[in-house]
Design a protein around this motif. Sequence first.
Motif, PDB file in Angstrom:
ATOM      1  N   ASP A 186      44.002 -58.086  16.079  1.00 41.88           N
ATOM      2  CA  ASP A 186      43.714 -58.804  17.312  1.00 41.88           C
ATOM      3  C   ASP A 186      44.959 -59.579  17.735  1.00 41.88           C
ATOM      4  O   ASP A 186      45.857 -59.837  16.927  1.00 41.88           O
ATOM      5  N   LEU A 187      44.971 -59.981  18.998  1.00 37.09           N
ATOM      6  CA  LEU A 187      46.018 -60.869  19.507  1.00 37.09           C
ATOM      7  C   LEU A 187      45.371 -62.046  20.225  1.00 37.09           C
ATOM      8  O   LEU A 187      44.476 -61.860  21.064  1.00 37.09           O
ATOM      9  N   PHE A 188      45.825 -63.237  19.876  1.00 35.53           N
ATOM     10  CA  PHE A 188      45.478 -64.442  20.624  1.00 35.53           C
ATOM     11  C   PHE A 188      46.755 -64.957  21.258  1.00 35.53           C
ATOM     12  O   PHE A 188      47.804 -65.037  20.602  1.00 35.53           O
ATOM     13  N   VAL A 189      46.682 -65.305  22.543  1.00 36.63           N
ATOM     14  CA  VAL A 189      47.848 -65.814  23.265  1.00 36.63           C
ATOM     15  C   VAL A 189      47.435 -67.085  23.998  1.00 36.63           C
ATOM     16  O   VAL A 189      46.356 -67.149  24.599  1.00 36.63           O
ATOM     17  N   ARG A 190      48.291 -68.089  23.948  1.00 45.82           N
ATOM     18  CA  ARG A 190      48.031 -69.343  24.656  1.00 45.82           C
ATOM     19  C   ARG A 190      49.294 -69.795  25.376  1.00 45.82           C
ATOM     20  O   ARG A 190      50.405 -69.649  24.853  1.00 45.82           O
ATOM     21  N   VAL A 191      49.116 -70.345  26.560  1.00 43.96           N
ATOM     22  CA  VAL A 191      50.167 -71.078  27.256  1.00 43.96           C
ATOM     23  C   VAL A 191      49.825 -72.562  27.165  1.00 43.96           C
ATOM     24  O   VAL A 191      48.698 -72.968  27.485  1.00 43.96           O
ATOM     25  N   SER A 192      50.782 -73.353  26.703  1.00 39.46           N
ATOM     26  CA  SER A 192      50.600 -74.795  26.582  1.00 39.46           C
ATOM     27  C   SER A 192      51.714 -75.520  27.333  1.00 39.46           C
ATOM     28  O   SER A 192      52.721 -74.912  27.714  1.00 39.46           O
ATOM     29  N   GLU A 193      51.515 -76.810  27.525  1.00 47.30           N
ATOM     30  CA  GLU A 193      52.546 -77.656  28.113  1.00 47.30           C
ATOM     31  C   GLU A 193      52.979 -78.681  27.082  1.00 47.30           C
ATOM     32  O   GLU A 193      52.149 -79.404  26.518  1.00 47.30           O
ATOM     33  N   VAL A 194      54.283 -78.748  26.820  1.00 47.78           N
ATOM     34  CA  VAL A 194      54.843 -79.696  25.868  1.00 47.78           C
ATOM     35  C   VAL A 194      55.449 -80.850  26.662  1.00 47.78           C
ATOM     36  O   VAL A 194      56.361 -80.646  27.484  1.00 47.78           O
ATOM     37  N   ASP A 195      54.953 -82.055  26.435  1.00 45.04           N
ATOM     38  CA  ASP A 195      55.436 -83.185  27.227  1.00 45.04           C
ATOM     39  C   ASP A 195      56.757 -83.730  26.672  1.00 45.04           C
ATOM     40  O   ASP A 195      57.299 -83.224  25.674  1.00 45.04           O
ATOM     41  N   ALA A 196      57.249 -84.758  27.291  1.00 41.54           N
ATOM     42  CA  ALA A 196      58.571 -85.291  26.925  1.00 41.54           C
ATOM     43  C   ALA A 196      58.600 -85.864  25.517  1.00 41.54           C
ATOM     44  O   ALA A 196      59.673 -85.984  24.918  1.00 41.54           O
ATOM     45  N   THR A 197      57.442 -86.197  24.957  1.00 40.67           N
ATOM     46  CA  THR A 197      57.382 -86.732  23.596  1.00 40.67           C
ATOM     47  C   THR A 197      57.248 -85.643  22.544  1.00 40.67           C
ATOM     48  O   THR A 197      57.227 -85.941  21.345  1.00 40.67           O
ATOM     49  N   GLY A 198      57.109 -84.383  22.986  1.00 40.17           N
ATOM     50  CA  GLY A 198      56.924 -83.282  22.053  1.00 40.17           C
ATOM     51  C   GLY A 198      55.479 -82.923  21.798  1.00 40.17           C
ATOM     52  O   GLY A 198      55.186 -82.004  21.028  1.00 40.17           O
ATOM     53  N   ARG A 199      54.556 -83.623  22.439  1.00 39.56           N
ATOM     54  CA  ARG A 199      53.128 -83.324  22.274  1.00 39.56           C
ATOM     55  C   ARG A 199      52.755 -82.128  23.127  1.00 39.56           C
ATOM     56  O   ARG A 199      53.055 -82.070  24.318  1.00 39.56           O
ATOM     57  N   SER A 200      52.059 -81.173  22.516  1.00 41.98           N
ATOM     58  CA  SER A 200      51.659 -79.937  23.195  1.00 41.98           C
ATOM     59  C   SER A 200      50.173 -79.978  23.526  1.00 41.98           C
ATOM     60  O   SER A 200      49.362 -80.454  22.712  1.00 41.98           O
ATOM     61  N   ARG A 201      49.826 -79.482  24.712  1.00 35.01           N
ATOM     62  CA  ARG A 201      48.421 -79.431  25.134  1.00 35.01           C
ATOM     63  C   ARG A 201      48.144 -78.091  25.780  1.00 35.01           C
ATOM     64  O   ARG A 201      48.954 -77.576  26.560  1.00 35.01           O
TER      65      ARG A 201
END
Length: 589
Positions: free
Chosen positions: A474-489
């Motif tokens: 299987d493949l799982f793919v995610r796009v996240s946003e990494v903020d200026a502090t390095g935290r990813s959401r």
Amino acid sequence: MGVGNREKSSSLNLGVVTQRSALTSIHPVEPRLRTLARVGGNAVGGMLGLPRATNRYTVSRVRVPMRDGVELVADHYAPTTSSPAGTLLARGPYGRGFPFALVYARLYAARGYHVVLQSVRGTLGWGGEFEPMVNEAADGADTVVWLRQQPWFTGRFGTVGVSYLGFTQWALLQDPPPELSAAVITAGPHDMPASVWGTGSFAVNDFLGWSDLVSHQEDPVRIRTGIRQLRAIRKVARAAAELPMGAAARTLLGAGAPWFESWAEHSDHDDPFWDRMRFPAALDRVQVPVLLLGGWQDIFLRQTLQQYRHLRDRDVDVAMTIGPWTHTQLLTKALATSVQESLDWLETHLRGGRALQRPSAVHVFVSGQGWRNLPDWPPATTNRVLYLRPGGRLGETAPAADTPAATFRYDPADPTPTTGGALLTPNGGYRDDSRLALRDDVLDFTGATLTHDLYVYGNPVIELAHTADNPYVDLFVRVSEVDATGRSRNVSDAYRRLGGAQNGGEVVSIELDAIAHRFKAGSRVRVLVAGSWFPRYARNLGTEEAVLTGRQLKPATHCVHFGRSRLLLPAGSPDPSADGVADPDSHLG
């Protein structure tokens, strides 16, 4: 028709809800919603931004006969007015108490509507056996026959409801009765197999969890039910992790939910088994105005957008609102928006005589920015292409095709854990997923810091030149946003069970969930690639064995090859309602 247990109420007193709703066990209900259940009707309307209540109403329990002799129970909310606004029908399996009595009955009855809130077949101790989705087309049609015979029936009716209560609306719309004048469908699937098996993998967390809930929702000991549901997330995950999964799931379910095994066994969307649980014809037959409500993190988002596009292309009067919500938040955080827009829609299309208040066909929440009104969805965009590059980077240029591939080893004994995203449980939605990038079984690719805001509208697409040493992956793919502090959401996800060997470096194209999102200047775009997403989806055991009976575990090594592997982001304007598209080259540093 068997009227009893008459209960008087009014627009000034919501009354005491004596019947426990299963929803209070499915999801933790926000304190604000509980408060609404205890205060006066006009106070509720004021808190939700509604027009003042106009009348009192009474509540009567009624029995509705079906063609096979079974009787279904419903509560009839009758406004005390000589000029009722119309009739509303809501049908679902979760009972007729809080919060459904509040959200889909009392608020409308206090504003002139007759409301019939009905328990579907086999639920809450009434009428026949509960087979999820199977009887809703016939039972809905029979309920309309009963409506026509009632002396109080206004001659026109609308439908309302969320989730399963939305599915029952699509079932009725497969053969729309002439009296139906409007529908308000909140996160209502029209195609159950697409949600259960649409990725090629069984959505075990959502549908084992839902089956567990429904099979135990009528336990008369409330505290026992509450304790059970507090433990449900962990218990479902444990059952899904055991081998064979079918035996563990049955131990969890006990004698309830006899449908579960058959759902897990029928993986082919076109199998006739699913025919009574999908209503694609409804999308071709509906003519009445339809308002669709949903959330960017809702498990039925893809179907909501499909419904909108299909009806819009047919020139049906359709509108859509998508907010920053999960499925479980559609009766909590989304409540004010949902009730305001639903009442507006019904006042225009069912009551008649007033103009629709919403300013546009589409109302969407742009994550990181706020609400936007659009004439259509999706707005005009131009693909922004970001290539996966060695060293865990995303860039605007493709690396050489002979660059050594990035690899990871997927071990079904330690699958990548579900972290946020679209779930039928309260632990879904937008979450900090920074730890995922640290796992050995996850590839992460992170772009340069954005020098300008990047607006994305629609479905991102990932194209992966992919091979594996095991054909069952299987493949799982995610796009996240990494903020200026390095935290990813997390921003958007996709899952795919690959069919057959992937040893020739074929490019696998995977469409992620639709988004309306602003990547802020100073943040970075991240792509995550893994081989599982457990327990939302049943892990791939690495063999041909069936999901319920499989016992053998076989790991796989995945390779993502460079040169052709890339992310396509549909980039648009900061104001998507305006003509034109922002320069796709102006967003990245």
